[in-house]
Write an enzyme that holds these catalytic residues in place. Structure first.
Site, short mmCIF file in Angstrom:
data_model
loop_
_atom_site.label_atom_id
_atom_site.label_comp_id
_atom_site.label_asym_id
_atom_site.label_seq_id
_atom_site.Cartn_x
_atom_site.Cartn_y
_atom_site.Cartn_z
N ASP A 74 -20.20 -5.09 -56.59
CA ASP A 74 -19.67 -3.73 -56.52
C ASP A 74 -18.15 -3.75 -56.62
O ASP A 74 -17.48 -4.42 -55.83
CB ASP A 74 -20.08 -3.07 -55.21
CG ASP A 74 -19.56 -1.64 -55.12
OD1 ASP A 74 -20.13 -0.77 -55.79
OD2 ASP A 74 -18.58 -1.41 -54.39
N ASP A 98 -8.10 -23.06 -65.75
CA ASP A 98 -9.14 -23.76 -65.01
C ASP A 98 -9.13 -25.22 -65.47
O ASP A 98 -8.50 -25.58 -66.46
CB ASP A 98 -10.49 -23.10 -65.23
CG ASP A 98 -11.39 -23.21 -64.00
OD1 ASP A 98 -11.28 -24.23 -63.28
OD2 ASP A 98 -12.20 -22.29 -63.77
#
Length: 784
Positions: free
Chosen positions: A262, A393
């Site tokens: 959400d 990353d």
């Protein structure tokens, strides 16, 4: 009248003191500590001290002059610019490196084994906190200053190792301190028994998904404050967290590291987490020696991976947006981590994900996010005005050997050389290379920039990255005192208060999904709670008898595609001694008042199967969220994204293929236990890292809980009544695999939730307490 000697001293000594130095020096554990009245505290080993205006300063470059970057009275930005201008390109290249994973002490086994004087730790006679040969090399020869710390032997060892690192680099060049960092390290061990006196090695809190299940940003900020205090005591000044990817794809293996699906909850949690880590109380701008830089990840979200396959592997490199919700995935960053309530204002660093955000770049280019000028410069830097550090990353510039191998992740740039990949990353606007200890390719990239744009432009571009990188060390006080006291580390890390707060948070993170007929309230546990055995008061209350069946533990697979953990076996999921602090243990279900079954979510695979490829298929298979065998009849016939130099096709569809789960025995265990118990209650706990289909097991559970990683003792607190359930689902639990296949990977909350026998929909923000369905302020705020 003549002034007496005593009167003279009374009048003159304060004046003499005011004219003398405002600082004093004491010996600490392996370094000297300089404390100053109304001035910065300094930690020093080899750098000379300068006295200016009766204050002490470290002459880090040993030129006998107080440079702007050495003057702690100056603003961090002015200091960073002054130092960046003094650095050689070789030194800047070192700042742009981020080390591979460093365990303390270094292991002589596995990938990149560590040595001490050319020998293993045991053979060398070195101490656990000594530097490895490899660390000495990348610190001195490659000028690396960003070190990723993984496991540590103890808080004391971590502190002493940090001090050795800082003393080593203080004697080099411009005396730039190391900025040590960590991935999340406060997650709980299931088998660890709570003991508020022992402290362990660090306080144990819920996983990020568990924190999300509390729906309490205030608790998350408290966690950040607690963890940052522990980090700084360990010598860690940067957190490679939080992971605020919007987890809209339920099959994604990294769902558990997020705050759920959400956007509003993710925004609130992201803001609270970063504020907790970065804020030093009492500081005007929020920064100080208790601050920990937060590197939020992964821009622009790794959540919408096609089919749930993860981008650590070639087969999962594509993020897709069938629902057109790309902008929604940016919100946890742009409205959360970049708009803090605290004085630091924004997260200090960002890590892009490995994924190719497919079809997003208006130019039509499809490359990994760190290679994309559109993703990094146009969006992150220009449109959203982020001027902090951007770090790739790990290992995105390395070569990739095969579709299924765990090695380099150079997505979209597979045909380039390692140096060319570095160049493309720098041109995109990135500052730092995760997992690269070698300055060589960065220097090659510099020469490429000079050839294309000229020396002045190259210097300006590299210096801009140096300023950003140095800011994160200046603002956290590392240039003043990067050392930490081992005794303080032992006292702070995992102290009783921190452990208690973490344990309470774990209790709040568990979600009760079902309590049919109030079955849970019929059980009678000992009033033990958090007490030790000898503290349990005498009681005449009848204690319920519990049957805990053994669970089958399948052989697990590690991220490297190799077997991980022990071989397949049967064992009890709970420690009998801990259970008997709450209930009477019986081995015969016929004698039990209730059964307690502890299982894990369906282990549905990674989405790729080499055997399928060997049999003539494309290698792509479904990821299942159910226990029984699953056939993907409702999957899309043509994948949204595809294409790789190692593949002769672009369609990565798995429609019509079947997979099995490694732990189907968990479902059998629930069913068999219910048969054995008859009408007596069966309480089931599911340990989950992502959504799953409850339909197969819910009918056989009278009481059903889901948790996202807690100590097992927490489960017993909830069953016994020592704690009341209060967690809420930070995600939907799907009705079936059809709704999983038909949902859009990028759209939040778009599945049909499962509805149980009591009529409760397992939807976002659903949960039960002892009174029934929770309908409090948290639900009203986020479940709209």
């Amino acid at each position: 009248m003549y002034m007496t000697r005593k009167l003279f001293l009374l009048l003159a000594l304060p004046l003499l003191a005011a004219c003398g130095p405002k600082w004093e020096e004491t010996e600490a554990d392996g370094y000297r500590l300089i404390t100053q009245r109304s001035g910065a505290t300094l930690g020093v080993t080899s750098a000379p001290l300068l006295e200016v205006d009766r204050y002490a300063f470290k002459d880090l470059n040993r030129n006998g002059t107080l440079d702007v970057y050495e003057d702690w009275r100056q603003p961090a930005l002015a200091r960073a610019k002054d130092l960046a201008a003094q650095l050689s390109i070789e030194e800047i290249a070192g700042l742009m490196l981020y080390s591979g994973h460093q365990s303390i002490p270094g292991s002589s086994y596995g990938f990149g084994g560590a040595t001490y004087g050319g020998k293993s730790l045991a053979e060398s006679g070195a101490k656990s906190w000594d530097l490895t040969d490899q660390q000495r090399k990348f610190l001195e020869e490659d000028n690396l200053r960003a070190v990723l710390v993984t496991t540590v032997e103890s808080p004391e060892v971590a502190a002493r190792w940090n001090n050795n690192v800082q003393a080593f680099v203080e004697a080099l060049g411009h005396g730039i301190p190391a900025n040590n960092s960590s991935d999340p390290r406060n997650e709980p061990s299931a088998t660890a028994e709570f003991n508020m006196g022992s402290g362990g090695h660090i306080s144990q809190w819920p996983t990020p998904l568990g924190l999300a299940a509390t729906f309490d940003p205030g608790l998350v900020e408290q966690f950040g404050q607690t963890a940052s205090a522990e980090y700084r005591a360990l010598g860690i000044a940067t957190a490679l967290s939080p992971q605020i990817d919007l987890a809209t794809e339920p099959r994604w293996s990294r769902f558990n590291g997020t705050f759920g699906e959400d956007p509003e909850l993710d925004i609130a949690m992201a803001r609270a987490y970063v504020d907790g880590f970065q804020t030093t109380e009492g500081s005007a701008d929020g920064w100080g020696n208790q601050s920990v830089n937060a590197m939020v990840k992964h821009w622009p979200s790794g959540g919408p991976e096609e089919g749930g396959r993860d981008a650590h592997f070639n087969y999962g490199k594509y993020a897709v947006y069938p629902g057109g919700a790309f902008a929604t995935h940016l919100r946890p960053f742009t409205e959360g981590a970049f708009q803090l309530a605290g004085a630091t204002k924004a997260a200090s660093a960002v890590m892009p994900y490995y994924t190719i955000s497919y079809g997003v770049d208006p130019s039509g280019a499809n490359a990994g996010n760190s290679y994309s000028r559109y993703i990094i410069s146009d969006l992150l830097r220009d449109e959203y005005a982020f001027d902090g550090v951007v770090c790739t990353d790990w290992n995105i510039t390395y070569d990739n050997a095969s579709i299924e191998s765990f090695d380099g992740k150079c997505w979209g740039m597979e045909t380039l050389t390692v140096a060319q990949r570095h160049y493309e990353v720098i041109k995109a606007g990135v500052d730092q290379f995760g997992g690269n200890n070698d300055k060589g390719p960065v220097l090659e990239a510099y020469r490429m920039w000079v050839e294309e744009f000229g020396e002045a432009s190259a210097r300006e571009r590299f210096e801009a990255s140096a300023v950003r990188l140095l800011m994160n060390s200046f603002r956290t006080g590392l240039f003043e005192n990067p050392y930490t006291n081992p005794e303080i580390a032992k006292a702070v890390v995992g102290n009783a208060a921190f452990m208690f707060w973490g344990y309470e948070a774990q209790q709040k993170s568990v979600v009760m999904l079902k309590n049919h007929g109030g079955a849970l309230q019929t059980l009678q546990g000992k009033p033990a709670g958090l007490l030790d055995d000898e503290q349990v008061p005498e009681t005449d209350t009848k204690v319920s008898k519990v049957y805990v069946p053994k669970r089958f533990y399948p052989q697990s697979m590690g991220m490297f595609g190799l077997s991980a953990g022990p071989a397949a076996h049967w064992d009890y999921p709970l420690d009998r001694a801990v259970v008997e602090r709450y209930f009477e243990w019986v081995d015969d279900p016929a004698e039990a008042d209730f059964a307690l079954v502890v299982i894990q979510e369906p282990a549905g695979g990674s989405g790729y199967d080499v055997n399928d490829r060997k049999k003539g298929g494309n290698g792509y298979v479904p990821i299942s969220l159910q226990y029984r065998p699953y056939k993907a009849d409702f999957a899309r016939a043509v994948s949204l994204a595809g294409g790789d130099p190692k593949e002769s096709f672009t369609n990565r569809s798995y429609k019509g293929k079947k997979v099995t789960t490694a732990n189907e025995a968990d479902l059998d265990l629930v069913i068999d236990t219910k048969k054995a118990m008859g009408e007596k209650p069966v309480v089931v706990f599911v340990s989950a890292t992502r959504p799953f289909v409850p339909a197969e097991l819910e009918p056989f559970a009278d009481v059903l809980f889901v948790h996202f990683g807690v100590q097992n003792q927490v489960l017993l607190d909830l069953v016994s009544g020592a704690a009341e359930p209060s967690g809420l689902l930070p995600m939907q639990l799907p009705a079936d695999m059809r709704t999983v296949e038909e949902q859009c990977e990028d759209v939040p909350r778009d599945m049909r939730p499962y509805v149980d026998a009591d009529g409760h929909a397992y939807d976002f923000a659903y949960g039960l307490n002892w009174s029934g369905v929770i309908d409090d302020d948290r639900v009203r705020q986020y479940a709209k």
